[in-house]
Design a protein around this motif. Structure first.
Motif, mmCIF file in Angstrom:
data_model
loop_
_atom_site.group_PDB
_atom_site.id
_atom_site.type_symbol
_atom_site.label_atom_id
_atom_site.label_comp_id
_atom_site.label_asym_id
_atom_site.label_seq_id
_atom_site.Cartn_x
_atom_site.Cartn_y
_atom_site.Cartn_z
ATOM 1 N N ASN A 1 39.104 -0.534 -38.944
ATOM 2 C CA ASN A 1 39.134 0.643 -38.295
ATOM 3 C C ASN A 1 37.909 -0.073 -36.783
ATOM 4 O O ASN A 1 36.976 0.912 -36.974
ATOM 5 C CB ASN A 1 38.300 1.309 -38.741
ATOM 6 N N SER A 2 38.483 -1.293 -36.485
ATOM 7 C CA SER A 2 36.954 -1.667 -35.202
ATOM 8 C C SER A 2 38.137 -2.445 -34.292
ATOM 9 O O SER A 2 38.336 -3.426 -34.088
ATOM 10 C CB SER A 2 36.391 -2.734 -35.839
ATOM 11 N N ARG A 3 38.503 -1.092 -33.105
ATOM 12 C CA ARG A 3 39.174 -1.743 -32.720
ATOM 13 C C ARG A 3 38.433 -1.781 -31.399
ATOM 14 O O ARG A 3 37.561 -1.020 -30.562
ATOM 15 C CB ARG A 3 40.104 -0.375 -32.106
ATOM 16 N N CYS A 4 38.947 -3.070 -30.468
ATOM 17 C CA CYS A 4 38.196 -3.719 -29.571
ATOM 18 C C CYS A 4 38.963 -2.957 -27.788
ATOM 19 O O CYS A 4 40.139 -2.571 -28.532
ATOM 20 C CB CYS A 4 38.777 -5.247 -29.006
ATOM 21 N N GLN A 5 38.208 -2.390 -27.228
ATOM 22 C CA GLN A 5 38.595 -1.436 -26.302
ATOM 23 C C GLN A 5 38.175 -2.332 -24.658
ATOM 24 O O GLN A 5 39.180 -1.095 -23.913
ATOM 25 C CB GLN A 5 37.491 0.371 -25.787
ATOM 26 N N ASN A 6 37.827 -3.384 -24.724
ATOM 27 C CA ASN A 6 37.541 -4.025 -23.718
ATOM 28 C C ASN A 6 36.926 -5.184 -23.668
ATOM 29 O O ASN A 6 36.607 -5.463 -24.844
ATOM 30 C CB ASN A 6 37.089 -2.829 -22.371
ATOM 31 N N VAL A 7 37.487 -6.328 -23.057
ATOM 32 C CA VAL A 7 37.136 -7.922 -22.886
ATOM 33 C C VAL A 7 36.727 -7.988 -21.444
ATOM 34 O O VAL A 7 37.228 -8.100 -20.700
ATOM 35 C CB VAL A 7 38.086 -8.575 -23.618
#
Length: 475
Positions: free
Chosen positions: A262-268
């Motif tokens: 449940n850990s979505r990366c939103q930006n890199v």
């Protein structure tokens, strides 16, 4: 700072595994969903003696990629269910064409007579290949359909190659790149003047297969040796294929590789020291990012800083697939035995194929089928967004039409898998090269692995992860 792996599918978990093996350093895997495994999903009904696979159910043991997966399976101590080449599931492959189920030839003798749905003996297609001159493909690539039609004729392209592509990537052979998906055949034609000539000469000149275990430091995996000795065609796992990602997660957890669900990366965003991951509640500094995300998901999170890279990633299309599992309390339902059947696109049906799961593995008195629908033609057949009941009814209708099974299933499951399989359209190999060239030119601390870049099969994505980890510098 640690290394971050984006995606907890089989490629991302494998990346974590090979990071641990190579560097012994802690790393963290971030998965957006509440489970690991990606499209590998097993539903086990132990009390009933059967299981449903929502994704792949078997793995091939051949070549470098196959040996690499067997090494992983061996190290994880998983129990294997092998299927030998003599097994009916390996021998019998079928099509549903021209209103009937057609058994494809499985020996040289089958090439001599005329076998439906073909209108002439298959050896003539081989003669066509021997007589056809090499055409230099425009831009070094062409569609698999064009290649097959040119070398072997339209019937082979329509009734052999096109349904096979449906089975591999749910795609249209008129669009899929021969240079990517069947590169070895394409290279043999270009080098030797024909596919058959290439296959013949390469037996004596090409050493790739003999050296296929060169990636292993000492000796080839014992399971690979066993698979070669016992002539496995494919294998499954006790308890279903989801045992593989589950075992990987358990192994990683024991060795300080954290898997955050449940850990979505939103930006890199990238800088000289590494990268920053923007998560829902925090911004995390990391040394290096390994992305096993689908290309379109990676595009969304790099777009702000690298719009050109995002555009290249978005050039890789994906298709949706519907998977329906059906179970019947009778193991005598099938008139045919084999792995299953494929439906050529020229039949203009919503069904891509039907897998006979209970022919592959014992299901304790049950007949278990998996119906696959949609793919490249998903919007054509399902643009009105049918309900699960409507999809189930459609699957049962075609099971009745194709296999003459009219009984209601005892259990069933319907899965709609959005954007689950990348499409390797003409020019895909160069497309992937350009993506990796961009990452290299800008010196981004980013590695990419997975189905979009290195192949759709389980073996391909595991080896993809291993190769990307092997390219990382030792610091």
């Amino acid at each position: 700072m640690t290394t971050a792996v984006l995606g907890g599918g089989i490629s991302g978990l494998s990346a974590g595994y090979y990071l641990l093996r190579r560097f012994g350093k802690p790393a963290t895997i971030y998965e957006a969903s509440p489970r690991v495994g990606g499209w590998i999903r097993t539903e086990c009904h132990k009390n009933k003696g059967f299981l449903f696979e929502g994704g792949p159910r078997t793995i091939r043991p051949h070549g470098l990629a196959g040996a690499n997966t067997l090494q992983l399976v061996e190290e994880l101590k998983l129990s294997i269910k092998p299927i030998s080449r003599s097994h009916v599931a390996a021998r019998n492959r079928m099509l549903y064409a021209k209103g009937k189920v057609c058994l494809l030839p499985n020996s040289a003798l089958g090439m001599i007579g005329t076998i439906e749905p073909f209108t002439k003996p298959l050896y003539r297609a081989l003669l066509n290949d021997l007589a056809t001159k090499v055409t230099v493909a425009k831009d070094g690539d062409e569609s698999i359909y064009s290649f097959a039609e040119r070398r072997f004729g339209k019937e082979i392209a329509d009734y052999a190659i096109s349904p096979m592509i449906c089975g591999i990537c749910a795609g249209d052979a008129h669009e899929i790149s021969v240079r990517f998906l069947m590169d070895s055949l394409f290279e043999k034609e270009q080098k030797y003047g024909g596919v058959l000539k290439g296959l013949f000469y390469s037996r004596f000149q090409d050493k790739d297969e003999k050296n296929s275990i060169g990636i292993f430091a000492q000796k080839q995996p014992s399971l690979y040796t066993q698979a070669c000795r016992e002539k496995w065609a494919m294998y499954g796992l006790e308890g279903g294929l989801e045992q593989l990602p589950r075992a990987l997660r358990k192994y990683l957890a024991k060795n300080n590789i954290n898997v955050h669900l449940n850990s979505r990366c939103q930006n890199v965003s990238f800088n000289n020291d590494g990268a920053y991951l923007t998560m829902r509640h925090a911004e995390l500094p990391v040394e290096h990012v390994i992305s096993s995300l689908p290309a379109y998901q990676l595009a969304l999170i790099v777009k702000a800083q690298h719009p050109s890279l995002a555009a290249k990633l978005l050039d890789i299309p994906y298709v949706d697939v519907v998977v329906i599992n059906l179970q019947y309390n009778n193991d005598k339902m099938l008139q045919y035995s084999g792995f299953g059947l494929l439906v050529p696109p020229v039949e203009k049906l919503p069904v891509l194929g039907i897998i006979f799961d209970s022919c592959c593995f014992d299901m304790s008195g049950s007949t278990v089928l998996t119906v696959m629908m949609g793919g490249r033609w998903f919007s054509k057949w399902f643009s009105n967004q049918p309900s699960q009941n409507e999809l189930r009814e459609m699957a049962q209708r075609y099971v009745a039409k194709i296999l003459n099974i009219n009984e209601e299933p005892k259990f069933s499951r319907v899965h709609t898998l959005p954007k689950c399989i990348p499409q390797y359209t003409v020019g895909h190999k160069r497309r992937v090269e350009n993506i990796r060239k961009y990452i290299s030119n800008y010196k981004l601390p980013l590695s990419i692995c997975g189905a979009a870049f290195d192949g759709v099969g389980i073996n391909d994505v595991i080896l993809s992860a291993r190769r990307q980890i092997d390219l990382l510098p030792v610091r």
